[in-house]
Design a protein around this motif. Structure first.
Motif, PDB file in Angstrom:
ATOM      1  N   GLY A 187       0.906  -0.990  -0.210  1.00 48.16           N
ATOM      2  CA  GLY A 187       0.113  -0.022   0.024  1.00 48.16           C
ATOM      3  C   GLY A 187       0.849   1.116   0.191  1.00 48.16           C
ATOM      4  O   GLY A 187       1.738   1.472   0.965  1.00 48.16           O
ATOM      5  N   THR A 212       6.036   3.800   0.466  1.00 51.52           N
ATOM      6  CA  THR A 212       5.476   2.458   1.033  1.00 51.52           C
ATOM      7  C   THR A 212       4.522   2.827   2.397  1.00 51.52           C
ATOM      8  O   THR A 212       5.359   2.943   3.350  1.00 51.52           O
ATOM      9  CB  THR A 212       6.285   1.158   1.026  1.00 51.52           C
ATOM     10  OG1 THR A 212       7.543   1.542   2.039  1.00 51.52           O
ATOM     11  CG2 THR A 212       6.716   0.524  -0.376  1.00 51.52           C
ATOM     12  N   SER A 214       2.400   0.511   3.651  1.00 47.17           N
ATOM     13  CA  SER A 214       2.237  -0.894   4.225  1.00 47.17           C
ATOM     14  C   SER A 214       2.701  -2.011   3.175  1.00 47.17           C
ATOM     15  O   SER A 214       2.599  -1.735   1.911  1.00 47.17           O
ATOM     16  CB  SER A 214       0.893  -1.308   4.770  1.00 47.17           C
ATOM     17  OG  SER A 214       0.003  -1.149   3.301  1.00 47.17           O
ATOM     18  N   GLU A 288       0.265  -3.393  -6.074  1.00 47.55           N
ATOM     19  CA  GLU A 288       0.525  -2.027  -5.224  1.00 47.55           C
ATOM     20  C   GLU A 288      -0.828  -1.244  -5.479  1.00 47.55           C
ATOM     21  O   GLU A 288      -1.069  -1.182  -6.581  1.00 47.55           O
ATOM     22  CB  GLU A 288       1.763  -1.395  -5.670  1.00 47.55           C
ATOM     23  CG  GLU A 288       1.893  -0.085  -4.976  1.00 47.55           C
ATOM     24  CD  GLU A 288       3.020   0.873  -5.823  1.00 47.55           C
ATOM     25  OE1 GLU A 288       2.947   2.118  -5.815  1.00 47.55           O
ATOM     26  OE2 GLU A 288       3.965   0.042  -6.064  1.00 47.55           O
ATOM     27  N   PHE A 294      -7.615   2.557  -3.196  1.00 51.50           N
ATOM     28  CA  PHE A 294      -8.150   1.778  -1.886  1.00 51.50           C
ATOM     29  C   PHE A 294      -9.546   2.259  -1.409  1.00 51.50           C
ATOM     30  O   PHE A 294     -10.372   1.279  -1.172  1.00 51.50           O
ATOM     31  CB  PHE A 294      -6.865   2.022  -0.679  1.00 51.50           C
ATOM     32  CG  PHE A 294      -7.340   1.288   0.289  1.00 51.50           C
ATOM     33  CD1 PHE A 294      -6.873  -0.143   0.511  1.00 51.50           C
ATOM     34  CD2 PHE A 294      -7.913   1.834   1.410  1.00 51.50           C
ATOM     35  CE1 PHE A 294      -7.245  -0.766   1.788  1.00 51.50           C
ATOM     36  CE2 PHE A 294      -8.217   1.234   2.797  1.00 51.50           C
ATOM     37  CZ  PHE A 294      -8.099  -0.320   2.848  1.00 51.50           C
ATOM     38  N   ARG A 338      -4.348   3.351   8.083  1.00 50.82           N
ATOM     39  CA  ARG A 338      -3.004   4.271   8.321  1.00 50.82           C
ATOM     40  C   ARG A 338      -2.898   4.577   9.610  1.00 50.82           C
ATOM     41  O   ARG A 338      -1.838   5.175   9.880  1.00 50.82           O
ATOM     42  CB  ARG A 338      -3.298   5.638   7.397  1.00 50.82           C
ATOM     43  CG  ARG A 338      -3.386   5.208   5.816  1.00 50.82           C
ATOM     44  CD  ARG A 338      -3.488   6.742   5.023  1.00 50.82           C
ATOM     45  NE  ARG A 338      -2.400   7.239   5.155  1.00 50.82           N
ATOM     46  CZ  ARG A 338      -2.059   8.673   5.527  1.00 50.82           C
ATOM     47  NH1 ARG A 338      -3.584   9.200   5.423  1.00 50.82           N
ATOM     48  NH2 ARG A 338      -1.238   9.247   5.682  1.00 50.82           N
ATOM     49  N   GLN A 354      -4.143  -3.454   9.392  1.00 50.47           N
ATOM     50  CA  GLN A 354      -4.072  -3.639   8.002  1.00 50.47           C
ATOM     51  C   GLN A 354      -4.570  -4.974   7.629  1.00 50.47           C
ATOM     52  O   GLN A 354      -5.202  -5.376   6.676  1.00 50.47           O
ATOM     53  CB  GLN A 354      -2.863  -3.269   7.527  1.00 50.47           C
ATOM     54  CG  GLN A 354      -2.639  -1.561   7.732  1.00 50.47           C
ATOM     55  CD  GLN A 354      -1.127  -1.473   7.394  1.00 50.47           C
ATOM     56  OE1 GLN A 354      -0.236  -2.299   7.174  1.00 50.47           O
ATOM     57  NE2 GLN A 354      -0.688  -0.311   7.050  1.00 50.47           N
TER      58      GLN A 354
END
Length: 454
Positions: A187, A212, A214, A288, A294, A338, A354
Motif C-alpha cells: 500500500g 510504502t 504498508s 501495489e 483503496f 493508516r 491492516q
C-alpha cells in the motif's frame, strides 16, 4: 266496350283532363283510397330455449335449424343470416373467418374457427415430453452461451485495465522457486489522480512522489495460506541491485536501514530484491495500490463491515472510531489502516489492523453477491484496476487467487501474523532471525505455518 272503372264514362265532359270542353278546370276531389291486401298475421314464434354453453371449447355456435329470417311486410332485413358489412355473401356462413355472429360455420365447418386444443385454450396442442426437453435444452444452451460471452468480454476488459508496470526480470540473485505462490502486497501513499479536495478529505497531505505505507507477504500454499506483515521500520540491508531505469548495477554498501527506504531508492523492483535478500523467500507476484484506489474500491463495494474491539482517534489520519460492529466507507477505511500514532506499538499495531481490514475486504469482494452482480463487479474492478499496479507476469487469475487466499485467512483457514521481532536498533525493528528462517522453511516446504510472532 268500356275499359274504365265503374263511375267513369266518356259523357262526363266536365272532368279536367278528359277532353272536357268546360271553360274551368274541375275542382278538387277526394281520391279513392286503394288499400293493399294485408298478408295474414303471423303468430309470434316461440324461441327454443338456448342450451347452456359448454365449459370448454369449441366457441363456435352452430346454426339453429328451422330458424326463419325476420321480415317486415315481405322485406328481408338480412341481419339473421350472419352477413356483415364487407363480408362475402353466398352462404349462410357468411364467409370464412369473419369472426362475427353467424359467420362461424360451426366447429370444423366452412369458415369456422378451429376448436382450441392446447392447455387453457391456447389454440396449440400440448407439448410432448420430448418437445419440453428440447426447449429446456435450447434455453440452457442459450443462457450458457450468454454467460460465456459475458465472462470472456469481462475478462478481456478487466485484463486490458491492469497496469503491468513492474518488471521482476530486473531482480537479480533470486532465491529458489517453490510450490507456493507468494505475493508482495504494497500500500503506497501515492496521491496520483487526487484533487486538492480529495487530499483534504482523506487526510493524505500533499507530499510529492510515493512511499510504502504498508507491506505484507501473502503465501498461497496447499498446506494453508499465510499473511505476514512487514513493518515499514524493519531493520534490513539493501543488497546490490540493477537500477530499474538506468540498468546500472549498484553495489551493496552494507548499511542497515528501514525497509521502506528500498522503495524510496529505486521503486518496486528494489523492494522485491530487498525482501528476497533478507528473508530468503522468492516473491512470485507484486501488487501495489495507492490511497485513492483503496478508498474507491471500498466505496464501490458499498463499504466493508468491521468489528472494532477498542475505539481510537488520530488527528493525522482522521480516525475517530467507536468500539463495535460498523460499516466503514472509503474515507474511514483509509484512516483505519493508516493510523499509527494512536497506539503504543505504533507500527506493529497498525499492521495488525491492516491485515484485519484486508481480510474483511477480500471476504466481501470475493463473494457470489459481488462477482455475479454486474452492478457491483464492474464498479469494483474499475475502481481497483485503474490504480492497481502489478508485475508484468500477473494475470487476472493470479489476482483472483490473491483475493481468495486473503478471504480464506479471514475465514480461519490460514495464518495472519507480523514478522517475528526480537528487539530494536536505533528505532528500527530487528527481526527474530531464527523464527524468520523457520517460517520461510515451512512456506517453502508447503507446510502449515506454526511459527508465532508478536
Amino acid at each position: 266496350m268500356n275499359d274504365w272503372p265503374d263511375g267513369w264514362n266518356d259523357d262526363q265532359d266536365d272532368r279536367y283532363g278528359r277532353g272536357s270542353a268546360a271553360p274551368q278546370p274541375e275542382g278538387p276531389r277526394v281520391m279513392r283510397h286503394v288499400q293493399r291486401p294485408q298478408p295474414p298475421r303471423q303468430q309470434p314464434r316461440q324461441q327454443p330455449a338456448r342450451p347452456p354453453r359448454p365449459a370448454g371449447p369449441p366457441r363456435g355456435v352452430p346454426a339453429q335449424p328451422g330458424r326463419q329470417h325476420d321480415t317486415f311486410a315481405g322485406y328481408d332485413s338480412g341481419y339473421n343470416t350472419g352477413q356483415v358489412y364487407g363480408s362475402p355473401s353466398g352462404g349462410p356462413g357468411g364467409g370464412p373467418g369473419n369472426g362475427h355472429g353467424g359467420g362461424h360455420g360451426g366447429p370444423g365447418g366452412p369458415g369456422g374457427r378451429p376448436p382450441r386444443t392446447g392447455p387453457g385454450g391456447s389454440g396449440r396442442p400440448p407439448l410432448t415430453a420430448a418437445q419440453r426437453r428440447k426447449r429446456l435444452k435450447t434455453g440452457a444452451i442459450a443462457i450458457a452461451a450468454l454467460l460465456v460471452v459475458t465472462t470472456v468480454g469481462t475478462y478481456f476488459w478487466a485484463d486490458s485495465k491492469m497496469r503491468r508496470e513492474v518488471d521482476l526480470s530486473k531482480v537479480i540473485e533470486r532465491p529458489k522457486d517453490d510450490d507456493c505462490t507468494t505475493y508482495l502486497i504494497v500500500g503506497s501513499d501515492s496521491r496520483e489522480g487526487m484533487s486538492a479536495e480529495e487530499k483534504k478529505k482523506l487526510h493524505t497531505g500533499s507530499a510529492e512522489g510515493k512511499r510504502t505505507d504498508s507491506m505484507m507477504i501473502l503465501a498461497a500454499c496447499s498446506g494453508g495460506n499465510s499473511m505476514i506483515s512487514l513493518p515499514r521500520d524493519s531493520d534490513v540491508e539493501i543488497p546490490s541491485f540493477i537500477g530499474s531505469e538506468s540498468g546500472k548495477k549498484f553495489a551493496a554498501r552494507g548499511v542497515r536501514t528501514k525497509l521502506n527506504a528500498a522503495y524510496a531508492t529505486d521503486g518496486p523492483e528494489l523492494l522485491v530484491r530487498t525482501v528476497e535478500f533478507n528473508t530468503g523467500l522468492r516473491i512470485d507476484h507484486y501488487a501495489e495500490i495507492g490511497f485513492a484506489g483503496f478508498a474507491n474500491i471500498v466505496d464501490a463495494l458499498g463499504g466493508v463491515e468491521m468489528t472494532i474491539e477498542k475505539g481510537f482517534k488520530d488527528k493525522k489520519s482522521g480516525a475517530d472510531f467507536q468500539a463495535g460492529k460498523q460499516t466503514l466507507n472509503g474515507e474511514q477505511a483509509l484512516a483505519f489502516v493508516r493510523t499509527r500514532y494512536a497506539f503504543a506499538e505504533s507500527d506493529l499495531a497498525r499492521t495488525k489492523n491492516q491485515q484485519k481490514f484486508l481480510s474483511a475486504l477480500a471476504s466481501q469482494a470475493a463473494t457470489p453477491g459481488t462477482i455475479l452482480n454486474p452492478f457491483q463487479l464492474y464498479p469494483t474492478l474499475g475502481a481497483g484496476l485503474d490504480t492497481l499496479i502489478v508485475d508484468e507476469d500477473m494475470g487476472l487469475f493470479d489476482l483472483g487467487e490473491m483475493f481468495f487466499a486473503m478471504k480464506g485467512i479471514s475465514g480461519g483457514e490460514g495464518t495472519s501474523m507480523n514478522m517475528p521481532i526480537s528487539g530494536s536498533r536505533g528505532g528500527n525493528l530487528v527481526w527474530d532471525k531464527a523464527k524468520v528462517q523457520q517460517l520461510v522453511k515451512q512456506i517453502q516446504n508447503d507446510e502449515k505455518v506454526t511459527v508465532t510472532a508478536n
